[in-house]
Design a protein around this motif. Structure first.
Motif: not given
Length: 280
Positions: A138-142, A249-255
């Motif tokens: 999954w793509e993410a931000h830090n 942070s992850l996309s809403e669907g991935h959360m």
């Protein structure tokens, strides 16, 4: 994603009155571990040059802010077979994963100073077979400034290390999950992120990362066992399309999918850091 000086002048994470102080005020930290601290003095060290890195022995690799976990106990295996390991993790990082952890969310940062990362959830239900990936990458931000070997409040970095995942919450009702979850209107946020993106909805779903907090308590709890200056309120939360103040942070669907998969009976942890640190 570029981060210009104009971007850095944006007022980070403005919030409505009465919203989550632990996540917003303390999102100036937005991250660290499940356990005690190594308590070495000073801020986050800079990475050595490529030449210095290649010459340095692996025993001198950067250390995590949090304590190492127990090394996984050896398990019986078929002759010639070896339990599968999590790719991208070196022996030091693998040794920090507690023996009892059977779920590990591995967050790999692009580089020490990058706010871009990816995440994969692994599980080891059969110790003779080892770890297996249960999600795609999954793509993410830090954090805006990347990663920190030792996290400090307002450094805009995400702490490297292995930390427990023991509590969740959010503005929305939880998906079908067995993970401890609280729904509360305090999980609200407004304003703009570092790239001018709206922050609204970022805390619709959150999972607390057990850095500088008491494991198992509400993500909104403001107690900081290591001291306020070490930051806190480090969460996994819904991605708003830009760097965070220290969270992942992850996309809403991935959360939502992560909350469906996490199981407290499997003692889940997050293993996170830039790729070089994880390979140590």
């Amino acid at each position: 994603m570029s981060h210009t000086s104009a971007v850095r002048r944006r007022p980070p994470y403005a919030v409505r009155a009465g919203t989550c102080v632990a996540a917003i005020v303390l999102l100036a930290a937005c991250g660290d571990s499940a356990g005690t601290d190594a308590d070495t003095a000073g801020g986050s060290p800079r990475k050595p040059s490529a030449a210095a890195s290649s010459a340095a022995p692996r025993t001198g690799h950067r250390q995590a802010d949090g304590p190492p976990g127990r090394a996984a106990a050896s398990a019986p295996r078929a002759p010639g077979a070896r339990p599968a390991r999590i790719p991208g993790l070196g022996s030091l990082t693998r040794g920090r994963i507690p023996a009892g952890a059977r779920q590990a969310l591995v967050v790999t940062g692009d580089s020490y100073d990058s706010s871009l990362s990816t995440a994969v959830l692994y599980a080891r239900d059969d110790p003779t077979k080892g770890w297996r990936a249960v999600t795609p990458r999954w793509e993410a931000h830090n954090g805006l400034n990347g990663w920190a070997d030792k996290h400090w409040e307002n450094d805009l970095r995400t702490p490297v290390g292995v930390y427990g995942l023991t509590a969740a919450g959010g503005l929305f009702a939880p998906p079908n999950t067995v993970f401890p979850y609280e729904r509360d209107p305090a999980y609200s946020v407004s304003g703009e992120g570092f790239d001018g993106e709206p922050l609204e909805g970022s805390f619709d779903y959150v999972v607390a990362i057990d850095y500088n907090r008491t494991p198992g308590v509400s993500p909104l709890d403001q107690e900081r066992p290591l001291g306020q200056e070490r930051g806190g309120g480090i969460w996994l939360h819904v991605d708003h399309g830009g760097p965070t103040q220290g969270c992942v942070s992850l996309s809403e669907g991935h959360m939502r999918e992560l909350l469906r998969l996490l199981d407290p009976r499997k003692n889940p942890v997050v293993v996170m850091g830039d790729a070089e640190w994880l390979e140590g």
